[in-house]
Design a protein around this motif. Structure first.
Motif, PDB file in Angstrom:
ATOM      1  N   MET A   1      28.269  36.224  39.481  1.00 33.59           N
ATOM      2  CA  MET A   1      28.794  36.154  38.142  1.00 33.59           C
ATOM      3  C   MET A   1      30.071  36.236  38.343  1.00 33.59           C
ATOM      4  SD  MET A   1      28.145  37.523  34.106  1.00 33.59           S
ATOM      5  CE  MET A   1      26.693  37.284  34.318  1.00 33.59           C
ATOM      6  N   GLN A   2      30.336  35.114  38.365  1.00 34.88           N
ATOM      7  CA  GLN A   2      32.784  34.833  38.658  1.00 34.88           C
ATOM      8  C   GLN A   2      33.450  36.199  37.235  1.00 34.88           C
ATOM      9  OE1 GLN A   2      33.667  31.042  38.220  1.00 34.88           O
ATOM     10  NE2 GLN A   2      35.922  31.891  38.337  1.00 34.88           N
ATOM     11  N   PRO A   3      33.728  37.123  37.629  1.00 35.59           N
ATOM     12  CA  PRO A   3      34.533  37.883  37.093  1.00 35.59           C
ATOM     13  C   PRO A   3      35.681  36.470  36.074  1.00 35.59           C
ATOM     14  CG  PRO A   3      35.048  38.436  38.841  1.00 35.59           C
ATOM     15  CD  PRO A   3      34.451  37.294  39.242  1.00 35.59           C
ATOM     16  N   TYR A   4      35.896  36.195  35.670  1.00 36.43           N
ATOM     17  CA  TYR A   4      37.299  35.984  34.390  1.00 36.43           C
ATOM     18  C   TYR A   4      38.338  37.269  34.362  1.00 36.43           C
ATOM     19  CZ  TYR A   4      33.367  32.764  33.562  1.00 36.43           C
ATOM     20  OH  TYR A   4      32.488  31.841  33.710  1.00 36.43           O
ATOM     21  N   SER A   5      39.630  36.312  34.669  1.00 31.86           N
ATOM     22  CA  SER A   5      40.601  37.246  33.932  1.00 31.86           C
ATOM     23  C   SER A   5      41.456  36.546  32.579  1.00 31.86           C
ATOM     24  CB  SER A   5      41.876  36.791  35.938  1.00 31.86           C
ATOM     25  OG  SER A   5      42.050  35.388  35.719  1.00 31.86           O
ATOM     26  N   THR A   6      41.214  35.548  32.741  1.00 30.84           N
ATOM     27  CA  THR A   6      41.987  35.342  31.553  1.00 30.84           C
ATOM     28  C   THR A   6      41.438  34.552  30.011  1.00 30.84           C
ATOM     29  OG1 THR A   6      41.996  32.521  31.686  1.00 30.84           O
ATOM     30  CG2 THR A   6      43.908  34.029  32.134  1.00 30.84           C
ATOM     31  N   ILE A   7      41.477  34.496  28.699  1.00 31.01           N
ATOM     32  CA  ILE A   7      41.189  34.460  27.936  1.00 31.01           C
ATOM     33  C   ILE A   7      40.336  33.169  28.007  1.00 31.01           C
ATOM     34  CG2 ILE A   7      41.190  34.418  25.426  1.00 31.01           C
ATOM     35  CD1 ILE A   7      40.367  36.928  26.369  1.00 31.01           C
ATOM     36  N   SER A   8      41.442  32.022  27.802  1.00 28.15           N
ATOM     37  CA  SER A   8      41.473  30.501  27.844  1.00 28.15           C
ATOM     38  C   SER A   8      40.006  30.310  29.017  1.00 28.15           C
ATOM     39  CB  SER A   8      42.408  29.756  29.126  1.00 28.15           C
ATOM     40  OG  SER A   8      43.691  30.249  28.158  1.00 28.15           O
ATOM     41  N   GLU A   9      40.390  30.951  30.496  1.00 22.64           N
ATOM     42  CA  GLU A   9      38.750  30.542  31.317  1.00 22.64           C
ATOM     43  C   GLU A   9      37.076  31.293  30.069  1.00 22.64           C
ATOM     44  OE1 GLU A   9      39.355  33.334  34.954  1.00 22.64           O
ATOM     45  OE2 GLU A   9      40.222  32.009  35.782  1.00 22.64           O
ATOM     46  N   MET A  10      37.873  32.584  29.423  1.00 18.95           N
ATOM     47  CA  MET A  10      36.070  32.405  29.086  1.00 18.95           C
ATOM     48  C   MET A  10      35.743  32.136  27.792  1.00 18.95           C
ATOM     49  SD  MET A  10      36.659  36.878  29.208  1.00 18.95           S
ATOM     50  CE  MET A  10      35.349  37.800  29.059  1.00 18.95           C
ATOM     51  N   ILE A  11      36.970  31.011  27.441  1.00 21.10           N
ATOM     52  CA  ILE A  11      36.442  30.357  26.228  1.00 21.10           C
ATOM     53  C   ILE A  11      35.716  29.198  26.415  1.00 21.10           C
ATOM     54  CG2 ILE A  11      37.202  29.607  24.645  1.00 21.10           C
ATOM     55  CD1 ILE A  11      39.322  30.980  23.473  1.00 21.10           C
ATOM     56  N   GLU A  12      36.184  29.009  27.519  1.00 19.06           N
ATOM     57  CA  GLU A  12      35.631  27.587  28.390  1.00 19.06           C
ATOM     58  C   GLU A  12      34.294  27.593  29.236  1.00 19.06           C
ATOM     59  OE1 GLU A  12      37.977  26.223  31.772  1.00 19.06           O
ATOM     60  OE2 GLU A  12      39.885  25.830  30.600  1.00 19.06           O
ATOM     61  N   ASN A  13      34.343  29.107  29.624  1.00 21.14           N
ATOM     62  CA  ASN A  13      33.201  29.438  29.479  1.00 21.14           C
ATOM     63  C   ASN A  13      32.199  29.313  29.099  1.00 21.14           C
ATOM     64  OD1 ASN A  13      32.663  28.217  32.902  1.00 21.14           O
ATOM     65  ND2 ASN A  13      34.806  29.372  32.077  1.00 21.14           N
ATOM     66  N   GLY A  14      32.660  30.255  27.328  1.00 21.23           N
ATOM     67  CA  GLY A  14      31.449  30.557  26.205  1.00 21.23           C
ATOM     68  C   GLY A  14      30.262  29.890  25.842  1.00 21.23           C
ATOM     69  N   LYS A  15      29.262  30.905  25.462  1.00 20.06           N
ATOM     70  CA  LYS A  15      28.001  29.687  24.511  1.00 20.06           C
ATOM     71  C   LYS A  15      28.051  30.874  23.165  1.00 20.06           C
ATOM     72  CE  LYS A  15      25.759  29.934  29.057  1.00 20.06           C
ATOM     73  NZ  LYS A  15      24.396  29.365  29.898  1.00 20.06           N
ATOM     74  N   SER A  16      26.732  30.427  22.387  1.00 21.49           N
ATOM     75  CA  SER A  16      26.877  31.078  21.437  1.00 21.49           C
ATOM     76  C   SER A  16      25.389  32.121  21.646  1.00 21.49           C
ATOM     77  CB  SER A  16      27.100  29.726  20.014  1.00 21.49           C
ATOM     78  OG  SER A  16      25.813  28.925  20.088  1.00 21.49           O
ATOM     79  N   ASP A  17      25.324  32.641  20.525  1.00 23.61           N
ATOM     80  CA  ASP A  17      24.472  33.499  20.852  1.00 23.61           C
ATOM     81  C   ASP A  17      23.829  33.917  19.250  1.00 23.61           C
ATOM     82  OD1 ASP A  17      23.702  36.938  21.191  1.00 23.61           O
ATOM     83  OD2 ASP A  17      22.121  34.752  21.136  1.00 23.61           O
ATOM     84  N   HIS A  50      29.931  48.788  32.081  1.00 22.50           N
ATOM     85  CA  HIS A  50      30.253  48.424  33.446  1.00 22.50           C
ATOM     86  C   HIS A  50      30.165  46.362  33.943  1.00 22.50           C
ATOM     87  CE1 HIS A  50      28.584  49.291  37.624  1.00 22.50           C
ATOM     88  NE2 HIS A  50      28.193  48.087  37.634  1.00 22.50           N
ATOM     89  N   ALA A  51      30.009  45.916  32.684  1.00 22.38           N
ATOM     90  CA  ALA A  51      30.050  43.575  33.785  1.00 22.38           C
ATOM     91  C   ALA A  51      31.064  43.424  32.391  1.00 22.38           C
ATOM     92  CB  ALA A  51      28.136  44.207  32.278  1.00 22.38           C
ATOM     93  N   ALA A  52      31.407  44.629  31.940  1.00 21.12           N
ATOM     94  CA  ALA A  52      32.597  43.871  31.326  1.00 21.12           C
ATOM     95  C   ALA A  52      34.448  43.486  32.644  1.00 21.12           C
ATOM     96  CB  ALA A  52      33.329  45.025  30.499  1.00 21.12           C
ATOM     97  N   ASN A  53      34.699  43.266  31.871  1.00 17.45           N
ATOM     98  CA  ASN A  53      36.154  42.967  32.913  1.00 17.45           C
ATOM     99  C   ASN A  53      37.412  42.980  32.407  1.00 17.45           C
ATOM    100  OD1 ASN A  53      34.298  41.956  34.789  1.00 17.45           O
ATOM    101  ND2 ASN A  53      35.111  39.416  34.093  1.00 17.45           N
ATOM    102  N   THR A  54      38.763  43.846  32.861  1.00 21.15           N
ATOM    103  CA  THR A  54      39.889  43.749  31.993  1.00 21.15           C
ATOM    104  C   THR A  54      40.588  42.530  32.036  1.00 21.15           C
ATOM    105  OG1 THR A  54      40.062  46.000  32.230  1.00 21.15           O
ATOM    106  CG2 THR A  54      41.497  44.767  32.007  1.00 21.15           C
ATOM    107  N   VAL A  55      40.640  42.341  31.187  1.00 24.86           N
ATOM    108  CA  VAL A  55      41.644  40.559  30.598  1.00 24.86           C
ATOM    109  C   VAL A  55      43.180  40.968  29.638  1.00 24.86           C
ATOM    110  CG1 VAL A  55      40.100  39.174  30.531  1.00 24.86           C
ATOM    111  CG2 VAL A  55      40.732  39.318  28.560  1.00 24.86           C
ATOM    112  N   GLU A  56      44.269  40.133  30.718  1.00 22.19           N
ATOM    113  CA  GLU A  56      45.554  40.460  30.024  1.00 22.19           C
ATOM    114  C   GLU A  56      46.083  39.608  29.077  1.00 22.19           C
ATOM    115  OE1 GLU A  56      50.092  41.793  31.047  1.00 22.19           O
ATOM    116  OE2 GLU A  56      48.730  41.887  32.416  1.00 22.19           O
ATOM    117  N   LEU A  57      45.743  39.185  27.968  1.00 17.53           N
ATOM    118  CA  LEU A  57      46.914  38.436  26.640  1.00 17.53           C
ATOM    119  C   LEU A  57      47.619  37.274  27.178  1.00 17.53           C
ATOM    120  CD1 LEU A  57      45.001  40.199  23.567  1.00 17.53           C
ATOM    121  CD2 LEU A  57      43.867  38.663  24.530  1.00 17.53           C
TER     122      LEU A  57
END
Length: 136
Positions: A1-17, A50-57
């Protein structure tokens, strides 16, 4: 799984639950009130971190999400209900949205979050269902 470095990248790849704090909670009933007394996710916080990444806003993201982890959860996970995961990852107590003013935050991707929550729910399903049976 690719780590994301920005919030924008995470939003683009998000899924609802549909998994929520309530659905992962141990419930108790007092009179006509049903409330959460515990949440099974707390037993898995180390694995979650452990599964989390640090992103900077960015400045714009900081203004948008400061004091509003619910909006960030909605944008990333498709559900405001999952804001408690963001708070837990950042060592903030659930219910402390007023303390959410970090530029660097720990986040888990929507894909990893969905997998993680489904896995926990499946492991704890009997326990959670027995909690619900007691309050119905």
């Amino acid at each position: 799984m690719q780590p994301y470095s920005t919030i924008s990248e995470m939003i683009e790849n998000g899924k609802s639950d549909n998994l929520t704090y309530y659905n992962l909670s141990i419930l108790q009933k007092e009179g006509n009130t049903i409330y959460s007394v515990d949440n099974v996710l707390y037993d898995y916080i180390d694995e979650l971190k452990h599964a989390a990444n640090t992103v900077e806003l960015t400045d714009e993201e900081f203004i948008k999400y400061q004091y509003n982890p619910e909006l960030l959860a909605k944008d990333i996970y498709g559900s405001e209900e999952l804001f408690f995961i963001i708070l837990l990852l950042n060592n903030l107590p659930v219910g402390s949205s007023k303390e959410f003013n970090l530029r660097k935050i720990k986040m888990i991707t929507a894909e990893a979050c969905l997998h993680f929550l489904n896995s926990i729910y499946n492991k704890e399903k009997e326990y959670l269902e027995s909690s619900r049976a007691k309050v119905e």
